[in-house]
Design a protein around this motif. Structure first.
Motif, short mmCIF file in Angstrom:
data_model
loop_
_atom_site.label_atom_id
_atom_site.label_comp_id
_atom_site.label_asym_id
_atom_site.label_seq_id
_atom_site.Cartn_x
_atom_site.Cartn_y
_atom_site.Cartn_z
N UNK A 153 0.82 -1.21 0.00
CA UNK A 153 0.00 0.00 0.00
C UNK A 153 0.85 1.26 0.00
N UNK A 154 1.95 1.26 0.73
CA UNK A 154 2.81 2.44 0.76
C UNK A 154 3.56 2.62 -0.56
N UNK A 155 3.96 1.51 -1.19
CA UNK A 155 4.58 1.62 -2.51
C UNK A 155 3.60 2.16 -3.53
N UNK A 156 2.37 1.67 -3.49
CA UNK A 156 1.34 2.16 -4.41
C UNK A 156 1.03 3.63 -4.18
N UNK A 157 0.92 4.02 -2.91
CA UNK A 157 0.65 5.43 -2.59
C UNK A 157 1.80 6.32 -3.00
N UNK A 158 3.03 5.82 -2.87
CA UNK A 158 4.19 6.60 -3.28
C UNK A 158 4.20 6.85 -4.78
N UNK A 159 3.88 5.81 -5.56
CA UNK A 159 3.82 5.98 -7.02
C UNK A 159 2.74 6.96 -7.41
N UNK A 160 1.59 6.88 -6.74
CA UNK A 160 0.48 7.78 -7.05
C UNK A 160 0.81 9.24 -6.73
N UNK A 185 11.00 6.68 -10.36
CA UNK A 185 9.97 6.12 -9.49
C UNK A 185 10.55 5.69 -8.14
N UNK A 186 11.59 4.86 -8.18
CA UNK A 186 12.12 4.31 -6.93
C UNK A 186 12.67 5.39 -5.99
N UNK A 187 13.49 6.33 -6.48
CA UNK A 187 13.94 7.40 -5.56
C UNK A 187 12.80 8.24 -5.01
N UNK A 188 11.75 8.42 -5.83
CA UNK A 188 10.63 9.27 -5.39
C UNK A 188 9.79 8.60 -4.30
N UNK A 189 9.74 7.26 -4.32
CA UNK A 189 8.87 6.57 -3.36
C UNK A 189 9.66 5.99 -2.19
N UNK A 190 10.96 6.23 -2.12
CA UNK A 190 11.78 5.61 -1.08
C UNK A 190 11.31 5.99 0.32
#
Length: 265
Positions: A153-160, A185-190
Motif C-alpha cells: 500500500x505504501x509503494x502504491x501510494x508513493x507511485x500515485x 519512481x524508486x527514488x521518489x517513493x523511497x
C-alpha cells in the motif's frame, strides 16, 4: 543560617537535576512506579503477584542476560523476522509499484486486496500448519502475509504521489521502463517505502510471538510458553520486556534510516 543556605543549595540542585531529565524518561519512571505499586510485596501477600514485581523481573532479566540463555532465542526470532520481511519486500514492493503504475490493475485488485488485508494473519495459522507442517516455514508464511500489505500500500501510494511531469519528462527523453523505474519512481517513493517498512516490522514483531507457538523449539514466542509452563512468571515478564526493547530498537533503526534519506535527499 549556614544550614538554611545548604538546604536551599540542595533543593536548587535537585530542581536542576529534575529539569534535566527528559520528558520521555519521566514517562518510563512514572510507569515503573505504578508497576511497583501494584505488584510490590509491600502492599499485598500474593506470591504469584509478587513474581511480577519490578524487583523479581529485573532479577530474572539480569540472570537471563548473564547466563546467555536468552540470546539463542533472540537470534532465532530475529532470523525469522528478517526472512519474513525480505520475502514480504520481494513480493509487496514490486506489486505495489505495479498497482500504482497501472490503473487497470489497481481497479482489478482493489477489492480483493482490501478484503485479504482485513483478515488477521493469525487466522491463517491452521492452514499454514496443514501446508508447511511444523517448524520455521509456517512462521515465515505468517510473517510474510502480515508484512505484505503495508509495503504494498505504501509503494502504491508513493507511485500515485509522484509528480506526473517527471514521468512525462522521462518519456520525452526516451527513457525505457527500467530507467524510469530506477531513476525516477524508486527514488521518489523511497520515503514511502521506509514508512511501509516501519509499519511492516511493527506488525511482524507483534505476529511473531503467537507464530512461534506453532511447534518451534526456540524463539521468544516459544520461550514465553516455556516460562508459562514452568510457572516462572518473573522470567516471563522479563522476556516480555526484552521483546518490547528489541521491537523499539528495530523501529528506531528504520526511523533513523528514513530521516537520513530525507536529509540526504
Amino acid at each position: 543560617m549556614t544550614a538554611q543556605i545548604r538546604q536551599k543549595s540542595i533543593v536548587n540542585s535537585l530542581i536542576l537535576l529534575v529539569r534535566k531529565i527528559p520528558i520521555s524518561l519521566w514517562g518510563i519512571i512514572i510507569s515503573a512506579f505504578i508497576w511497583w505499586i501494584f505488584t510490590s510485596a509491600l502492599w499485598h501477600s500474593s506470591q504469584i503477584l509478587n513474581q511480577f514485581s519490578p524487583e523479581e523481573t529485573l532479577s530474572s532479566l539480569t540472570k537471563l542476560i548473564i547466563s546467555g540463555n536468552i540470546f539463542p532465542h533472540i537470534i532465532d526470532s530475529l532470523r525469522r523476522v528478517f526472512v519474513g520481511l525480505i520475502l514480504a519486500t520481494i513480493i509487496g514492493i514490486p506489486l505495489g509499484i505495479l498497482i500504482g503504475v497501472s490503473k487497470l490493475l489497481d481497479q482489478a485488485t482493489s477489492v480483493l486486496f482490501q478484503f485479504l488485508r482485513m483478515i488477521s494473519p493469525l487466522s491463517w495459522m491452521p492452514i499454514a500448519v496443514m501446508i508447511f507442517g511444523i517448524g520455521d516455514f509456517p512462521v515465515y508464511f505468517l510473517l510474510t502475509v502480515a508484512a505484505i500489505w503495508p509495503l504494498m500500500l505504501n509503494a502504491s501510494a508513493g507511485v500515485a504521489s509522484i509528480d506526473k511531469r517527471w514521468l512525462l519528462l522521462s518519456r520525452s527523453l526516451c527513457a525505457n521502463r527500467w530507467e524510469t523505474l530506477t531513476k525516477i519512481i524508486f527514488p521518489a517513493i523511497l520515503s514511502h517505502l521506509f514508512t511501509g517498512l516501519r509499519l511492516a516490522i511493527g506488525i511482524i514483531w507483534i505476529v511473531l510471538v503467537p507464530a512461534e507457538m506453532l511447534g518451534v523449539r526456540a524463539g521468544l514466542g516459544y520461550y514465553i510458553l516455556d516460562t508459562r509452563d514452568r510457572l516462572a512468571y518473573s522470567e516471563l515478564l522479563a522476556v516480555i520486556l526484552i521483546i518490547g526493547a528489541i521491537g523499539y530498537i528495530l523501529d528506531l533503526g528504520f526511523r533513523y534510516a528514513d530521516q537520513y534519506w530525507r536529509h540526504e535527499k
